[in-house]
Design an enzyme around this catalytic site. Structure first.
Site, PDB file in Angstrom:
ATOM      1  CE  LYS A  54      -2.425  -2.723  -0.461  1.00 31.75           C
ATOM      2  NZ  LYS A  54      -2.450  -4.192  -0.380  1.00 31.75           N
ATOM      3  N   GLY A 183      -1.414 -14.553 -12.796  1.00 29.97           N
ATOM      4  CA  GLY A 183      -2.451 -14.436 -11.768  1.00 29.97           C
ATOM      5  C   GLY A 183      -2.998 -13.024 -11.666  1.00 29.97           C
ATOM      6  CB  ALA A 184      -5.825 -11.316 -13.078  1.00 27.57           C
ATOM      7  CB  VAL A 240       0.956 -20.559 -17.417  1.00 29.93           C
ATOM      8  CG1 VAL A 240       2.452 -20.566 -17.623  1.00 29.93           C
ATOM      9  CG2 VAL A 240       0.449 -19.137 -17.354  1.00 29.93           C
ATOM     10  CB  ALA A 271       0.736 -13.005  -8.172  1.00 29.32           C
ATOM     11  CB  VAL A 272      -0.763 -18.771  -8.960  1.00 27.17           C
ATOM     12  CG1 VAL A 272      -0.396 -18.312 -10.362  1.00 27.17           C
ATOM     13  CG2 VAL A 272       0.399 -19.524  -8.318  1.00 27.17           C
ATOM     14  NE  ARG A 274       0.818 -15.121   1.468  1.00 27.14           N
ATOM     15  CZ  ARG A 274       2.110 -14.840   1.561  1.00 27.14           C
ATOM     16  NH1 ARG A 274       2.777 -14.370   0.522  1.00 27.14           N
ATOM     17  NH2 ARG A 274       2.757 -15.011   2.709  1.00 27.14           N
ATOM     18  CB  ALA A 322      -4.182  -8.277   7.403  1.00 28.06           C
ATOM     19  CG  HIS A 446     -23.093  18.562  -0.659  1.00 24.36           C
ATOM     20  ND1 HIS A 446     -23.168  17.713  -1.741  1.00 24.36           N
ATOM     21  CD2 HIS A 446     -22.957  19.818  -1.166  1.00 24.36           C
ATOM     22  CE1 HIS A 446     -23.108  18.422  -2.853  1.00 24.36           C
ATOM     23  NE2 HIS A 446     -22.974  19.699  -2.534  1.00 24.36           N
TER      24      HIS A 446
HETATM   25  P1  FAD Z   1       1.410 -13.864   8.782  1.00 31.57           P
HETATM   26  O1  FAD Z   1       1.199 -12.413   8.618  1.00 31.57           O
HETATM   27  O2  FAD Z   1       1.927 -14.614   7.600  1.00 31.57           O
HETATM   28  O3  FAD Z   1       2.406 -14.025  10.010  1.00 31.57           O
HETATM   29  C1  FAD Z   1       2.920 -15.259  10.366  1.00 31.57           C
HETATM   30  C2  FAD Z   1       4.192 -15.046  11.165  1.00 31.57           C
HETATM   31  O4  FAD Z   1       4.590 -16.285  11.720  1.00 31.57           O
HETATM   32  C3  FAD Z   1       5.376 -14.556  10.332  1.00 31.57           C
HETATM   33  O5  FAD Z   1       5.918 -13.391  10.913  1.00 31.57           O
HETATM   34  C4  FAD Z   1       6.366 -15.714  10.370  1.00 31.57           C
HETATM   35  O6  FAD Z   1       7.727 -15.284  10.347  1.00 31.57           O
HETATM   36  C5  FAD Z   1       6.009 -16.368  11.677  1.00 31.57           C
HETATM   37  N1  FAD Z   1       6.361 -17.788  11.751  1.00 31.57           N
HETATM   38  C6  FAD Z   1       6.101 -18.764  10.836  1.00 31.57           C
HETATM   39  N2  FAD Z   1       6.511 -19.963  11.301  1.00 31.57           N
HETATM   40  C7  FAD Z   1       7.052 -19.750  12.516  1.00 31.57           C
HETATM   41  C8  FAD Z   1       7.616 -20.592  13.508  1.00 31.57           C
HETATM   42  N3  FAD Z   1       7.696 -21.924  13.341  1.00 31.57           N
HETATM   43  N4  FAD Z   1       8.081 -20.036  14.637  1.00 31.57           N
HETATM   44  C9  FAD Z   1       7.999 -18.679  14.843  1.00 31.57           C
HETATM   45  N5  FAD Z   1       7.444 -17.839  13.953  1.00 31.57           N
HETATM   46  C10 FAD Z   1       6.965 -18.367  12.814  1.00 31.57           C
HETATM   47  N6  FAD Z   1      -4.324  -8.722   3.420  1.00 31.57           N
HETATM   48  C11 FAD Z   1      -5.202  -7.717   3.639  1.00 31.57           C
HETATM   49  O7  FAD Z   1      -6.140  -7.897   4.412  1.00 31.57           O
HETATM   50  N7  FAD Z   1      -5.049  -6.490   3.047  1.00 31.57           N
HETATM   51  C12 FAD Z   1      -4.034  -6.231   2.181  1.00 31.57           C
HETATM   52  O8  FAD Z   1      -3.923  -5.127   1.653  1.00 31.57           O
HETATM   53  C13 FAD Z   1      -3.106  -7.274   1.920  1.00 31.57           C
HETATM   54  N8  FAD Z   1      -2.079  -7.081   1.070  1.00 31.57           N
HETATM   55  C14 FAD Z   1      -1.169  -8.088   0.866  1.00 31.57           C
HETATM   56  C15 FAD Z   1      -0.125  -7.854  -0.023  1.00 31.57           C
HETATM   57  C16 FAD Z   1       0.805  -8.861  -0.260  1.00 31.57           C
HETATM   58  C17 FAD Z   1       1.940  -8.596  -1.212  1.00 31.57           C
HETATM   59  C18 FAD Z   1       0.693 -10.101   0.427  1.00 31.57           C
HETATM   60  C19 FAD Z   1       1.724 -11.186   0.223  1.00 31.57           C
HETATM   61  C20 FAD Z   1      -0.338 -10.341   1.303  1.00 31.57           C
HETATM   62  C21 FAD Z   1      -1.288  -9.342   1.520  1.00 31.57           C
HETATM   63  N9  FAD Z   1      -2.379  -9.540   2.377  1.00 31.57           N
HETATM   64  C22 FAD Z   1      -3.283  -8.532   2.574  1.00 31.57           C
HETATM   65  C23 FAD Z   1      -2.580 -10.814   3.081  1.00 31.57           C
HETATM   66  C24 FAD Z   1      -2.076 -10.685   4.538  1.00 31.57           C
HETATM   67  O9  FAD Z   1      -0.725 -10.312   4.528  1.00 31.57           O
HETATM   68  C25 FAD Z   1      -2.260 -12.017   5.262  1.00 31.57           C
HETATM   69  O10 FAD Z   1      -3.594 -12.452   5.153  1.00 31.57           O
HETATM   70  C26 FAD Z   1      -1.911 -11.855   6.748  1.00 31.57           C
HETATM   71  O11 FAD Z   1      -0.585 -11.413   6.908  1.00 31.57           O
HETATM   72  C27 FAD Z   1      -2.099 -13.181   7.494  1.00 31.57           C
HETATM   73  O12 FAD Z   1      -1.797 -12.977   8.848  1.00 31.57           O
HETATM   74  P2  FAD Z   1      -1.330 -14.168   9.801  1.00 31.57           P
HETATM   75  O13 FAD Z   1      -1.195 -13.563  11.141  1.00 31.57           O
HETATM   76  O14 FAD Z   1      -2.220 -15.328   9.619  1.00 31.57           O
HETATM   77  O15 FAD Z   1       0.101 -14.626   9.246  1.00 31.57           O
HETATM   78  P1  NAD Z   2      -5.400 -14.894  -5.407  1.00 34.09           P
HETATM   79  O1  NAD Z   2      -5.918 -16.219  -5.045  1.00 34.09           O
HETATM   80  O2  NAD Z   2      -6.103 -13.670  -4.968  1.00 34.09           O
HETATM   81  O3  NAD Z   2      -5.277 -14.788  -7.008  1.00 34.09           O
HETATM   82  C1  NAD Z   2      -4.544 -15.732  -7.740  1.00 34.09           C
HETATM   83  C2  NAD Z   2      -5.005 -15.697  -9.188  1.00 34.09           C
HETATM   84  O4  NAD Z   2      -4.144 -16.524  -9.940  1.00 34.09           O
HETATM   85  C3  NAD Z   2      -6.420 -16.236  -9.378  1.00 34.09           C
HETATM   86  O5  NAD Z   2      -7.172 -15.335 -10.153  1.00 34.09           O
HETATM   87  C4  NAD Z   2      -6.199 -17.576 -10.089  1.00 34.09           C
HETATM   88  O6  NAD Z   2      -7.254 -17.909 -10.973  1.00 34.09           O
HETATM   89  C5  NAD Z   2      -4.910 -17.287 -10.847  1.00 34.09           C
HETATM   90  N1  NAD Z   2      -4.130 -18.487 -11.182  1.00 34.09           N
HETATM   91  C6  NAD Z   2      -3.874 -19.554 -10.385  1.00 34.09           C
HETATM   92  N2  NAD Z   2      -3.094 -20.447 -11.043  1.00 34.09           N
HETATM   93  C7  NAD Z   2      -2.861 -19.934 -12.277  1.00 34.09           C
HETATM   94  C8  NAD Z   2      -2.116 -20.370 -13.405  1.00 34.09           C
HETATM   95  N3  NAD Z   2      -1.457 -21.534 -13.380  1.00 34.09           N
HETATM   96  N4  NAD Z   2      -2.085 -19.599 -14.512  1.00 34.09           N
HETATM   97  C9  NAD Z   2      -2.750 -18.404 -14.534  1.00 34.09           C
HETATM   98  N5  NAD Z   2      -3.469 -17.926 -13.478  1.00 34.09           N
HETATM   99  C10 NAD Z   2      -3.504 -18.674 -12.363  1.00 34.09           C
HETATM  100  O7  NAD Z   2      -3.891 -14.886  -4.902  1.00 34.09           O
HETATM  101  P2  NAD Z   2      -2.795 -13.737  -4.850  1.00 34.09           P
HETATM  102  O8  NAD Z   2      -3.174 -12.579  -5.677  1.00 34.09           O
HETATM  103  O9  NAD Z   2      -1.505 -14.441  -5.092  1.00 34.09           O
HETATM  104  O10 NAD Z   2      -2.872 -13.298  -3.332  1.00 34.09           O
HETATM  105  C11 NAD Z   2      -2.582 -14.245  -2.278  1.00 34.09           C
HETATM  106  C12 NAD Z   2      -3.413 -13.969  -1.052  1.00 34.09           C
HETATM  107  O11 NAD Z   2      -3.030 -12.725  -0.475  1.00 34.09           O
HETATM  108  C13 NAD Z   2      -4.877 -13.899  -1.383  1.00 34.09           C
HETATM  109  O12 NAD Z   2      -5.583 -14.751  -0.533  1.00 34.09           O
HETATM  110  C14 NAD Z   2      -5.266 -12.474  -1.153  1.00 34.09           C
HETATM  111  O13 NAD Z   2      -6.527 -12.364  -0.517  1.00 34.09           O
HETATM  112  C15 NAD Z   2      -4.176 -11.947  -0.224  1.00 34.09           C
HETATM  113  N6  NAD Z   2      -3.947 -10.548  -0.607  1.00 34.09           N
HETATM  114  C16 NAD Z   2      -4.904  -9.649  -0.276  1.00 34.09           C
HETATM  115  C17 NAD Z   2      -4.758  -8.328  -0.671  1.00 34.09           C
HETATM  116  C18 NAD Z   2      -5.820  -7.345  -0.315  1.00 34.09           C
HETATM  117  O14 NAD Z   2      -6.628  -7.639   0.561  1.00 34.09           O
HETATM  118  N7  NAD Z   2      -5.861  -6.190  -0.948  1.00 34.09           N
HETATM  119  C19 NAD Z   2      -3.647  -7.926  -1.397  1.00 34.09           C
HETATM  120  C20 NAD Z   2      -2.704  -8.880  -1.733  1.00 34.09           C
HETATM  121  C21 NAD Z   2      -2.870 -10.192  -1.315  1.00 34.09           C
END
Ligand code: FAD
Ligand code: NAD
Length: 470
Positions: A54, A183-184, A240, A271-272, A274, A322, A446
């Site tokens: 962000k 991945g879109a 793909v 980005a397919v 997690r 999150a 407004h």
């Molecule tokens: P995590 O945030 O993954 O935290 C897990 C923690 O556990 C990590 O710090 C890790 O180091 C630690 N850990 C793992 N294994 C061990 C172990 N054995 N011992 C000790 N520590 C350990 N979500 C949104 O809602 N809004 C967004 O805008 C958004 N944007 C995103 C953008 C990107 C690029 C990505 C990748 C994700 C985004 N997400 C977003 C998804 C969001 O980040 C996750 O859903 C969220 O972080 C999950 O929280 P969590 O607490 O389950 O795990």
């Molecule tokens: P996603 O599941 O949101 O999207 C993955 C996309 O990849 C899907 O549209 C799927 O159809 C496509 N895909 C999967 N396999 C494919 C292939 N072989 N070829 C072409 N397309 C394929 O996953 P993401 O964008 O990687 O994000 C991961 C997680 O992180 C999601 O659960 C998302 O909610 C979270 N996240 C959230 C935010 C937010 O809340 N703004 C931002 C970033 C990430």
């Protein structure tokens, strides 16, 4: 063992799920420990997810606005450019500040923070491997909150140079000339926007025939059109099928309606989705069951197959968000303190932070049709909103769905600028069981974007029933 335990709760993982749970548990008087393998608290969300993405989105949105739009508003400013190291340094400073804030909150509330990798050593024991060796923490309850990690494609493994995951794509030190994104979903669209705004030619390949699954098809179409205007390209319904990694480029073969397409780029972002991260936890040895998709199985109180061990967030089934992890973390802390707690999953919003943003909460039209729930729909367009026009963001609309039987809000969806903020009105209305009448009664300022939510509510009240009856 439980009666002599040093802790009431040991939380493993300091992401938004884990640190919120630890904080709330400590506030409620539970002796709480938090184990994190990274030196910085905050998890994926803070370190390599929500916050850095962000920050980059905000910076690049401001850049594009200044570059493309300011002069037509009569603001003359010359010499715009990109200082990528500074852009990245700003992002890192934001992350650092928030991480320090979390550490401060833990100290202030008496949460014991352990740096190390944890595993489950029994129903009431956590083994922590840190710099000083292994230590056993005895506890009444354990909360697993170890989150998730990027999913890999078998024929396109990450090398973090040419084939990268989101973590690497948040930290490029140069703008790739051509960036291929597989991945879109949220990551593909958000990070695609960032690099496209900075000048990269971005091509997104998606196996579904549409982008932004989870939103209404019409909203996805509007978003796609707007992103195409920003020069992002889409290859939809494309599987793909293989890839070749060269010296300085990656070539992907995609099948689109029986035709093979070959795409070459300087870098490919996969980005397919997690997958849950529990490799270090020794779950199988502990007797903790997994679901078919490999996530940790829990009951409605977030208890795993061992009742003293709980799991939340990306580790369990459900959308990886999150704020969902935070809500679950808070709920588990409340339950452990003997208080009632629940999470209404239907009221959790989903947002993609592109420009325009898309946001939704509750039931969408397709859900209502499938559930055979009669509804009325109201729409308001931002092009009729004075604030949207004044801010030069006239794209998109608000849709409100009203449950015909109760008059209550059933769902809301927004495509438009600041949709992430506006959807909060829908979240509060759903959580409090508000009627659409009360949304229409509430007087917004407004001019404000909120007026479009109000207009959509009014339109729903005046709309015909979905089943055609008067
Ligand atoms: P995590 O945030 O993954 O935290 C897990 C923690 O556990 C990590 O710090 C890790 O180091 C630690 N850990 C793992 N294994 C061990 C172990 N054995 N011992 C000790 N520590 C350990 N979500 C949104 O809602 N809004 C967004 O805008 C958004 N944007 C995103 C953008 C990107 C690029 C990505 C990748 C994700 C985004 N997400 C977003 C998804 C969001 O980040 C996750 O859903 C969220 O972080 C999950 O929280 P969590 O607490 O389950 O795990
Ligand atoms: P996603 O599941 O949101 O999207 C993955 C996309 O990849 C899907 O549209 C799927 O159809 C496509 N895909 C999967 N396999 C494919 C292939 N072989 N070829 C072409 N397309 C394929 O996953 P993401 O964008 O990687 O994000 C991961 C997680 O992180 C999601 O659960 C998302 O909610 C979270 N996240 C959230 C935010 C937010 O809340 N703004 C931002 C970033 C990430």
């Amino acid at each position: 063992m439980a009666s002599q335990a040093a802790f009431d709760l040991v939380v493993i993982g300091a992401g938004p799920g884990g640190y919120v749970a630890a904080l709330r548990a400590a506030e409620l008087g539970l002796r709480t420990a938090l184990v994190e393998r990274c030196s910085q608290l905050g998890g994926t969300c803070l370190r390599v997810g929500c916050i850095p993405s962000k920050t980059l989105l905000s910076s690049t949105e401001a850049y594009v606005h200044a570059r493309d739009r300011l002069s037509q508003n009569g603001i003359m400013a010359n010499g715009f450019g990109i200082d990528l190291p500074q852009l990245q340094a700003h992002k890192e400073a934001v992350v650092e500040k928030l991480a320090k804030g979390i550490s401060f909150l833990m100290r202030q509330n008496g949460v014991h923070v352990w740096e190390g990798t944890a595993r489950v050593a029994g129903p009431h024991a956590v083994a922590v491997r840190g710099a000083e060796g292994e230590e056993i923490l005895e506890t009444r309850a354990i909360l697993l909150a170890t989150g998730s990690e990027p999913a890999e494609l078998p024929f396109l493994p990450f090398d973090q140079k040419l084939v990268v995951d989101s973590t690497e794509a948040l930290s490029f030190r140069e703008v790739p000339k051509r960036l291929l994104i597989i991945g879109a979903g949220a990551i593909g669209l958000e990070l695609g926007s960032v690099w496209s705004r900075l000048g990269s030619e971005v091509i997104v390949v998606e196996r579904l025939p549409r982008i932004a699954a989870g939103f209404s098809p019409i909203v996805a179409r509007v978003l796609q059109q707007e992103l195409e205007k920003q020069r992002m390209q889409f290859l939809l319904g494309a599987r793909v099928a293989g890839a070749e990694i060269g010296e300085a480029s990656v070539t992907v073969r995609a099948e689109e309606r029986g035709k093979e397409r070959t795409l070459t780029a300087e870098r490919a972002l996969v980005a397919v989705g997690r997958r849950p991260h529990h490799a270090d936890l020794a779950l199988v040895e502990a007797g903790i069951h997994l679901t078919e998709s490999g996530r940790v199985a829990v009951n409605r109180f977030w208890q795993t197959s061992l009742p003293s061990i709980y799991a939340i967030g990306d580790l369990i089934e459900g959308p990886m968000l999150a704020h969902r992890a935070q809500a679950e973390g808070r709920a588990v802390a409340e339950l452990l303190a003997g208080r009632p707690a629940r999470v209404r999953y239907r009221n959790i919003p989903n947002v993609i932070y592109t420009e325009p943003e898309v946001a939704c909460v509750g039931f969408l039209e397709e859900d209502l049709r499938v559930a055979k729930r009669p509804y009325r729909r109201g729409i308001a367009y931002f092009q009729a909103n004075g604030r949207a026009l004044a801010a030069d963001t006239p794209h998109g609309f608000v849709t409100v769905w009203m449950d015909e039987l109760s008059g209550k809000l059933a769902g809301m969806e927004i495509v438009g600028s600041r949709a992430s903020e506006l959807i909060g009105a829908g979240v509060v209305a759903l959580e409090t069981g508000a009627t659409v009448e009360s949304l229409a009664q509430a007087v917004p300022a407004h001019p404000s974007l909120m007026e479009s939510v109000h207009e959509a509510a009014l339109a729903a009240l005046g709309a015909r029933r979905s089943d055609g009856r008067p």
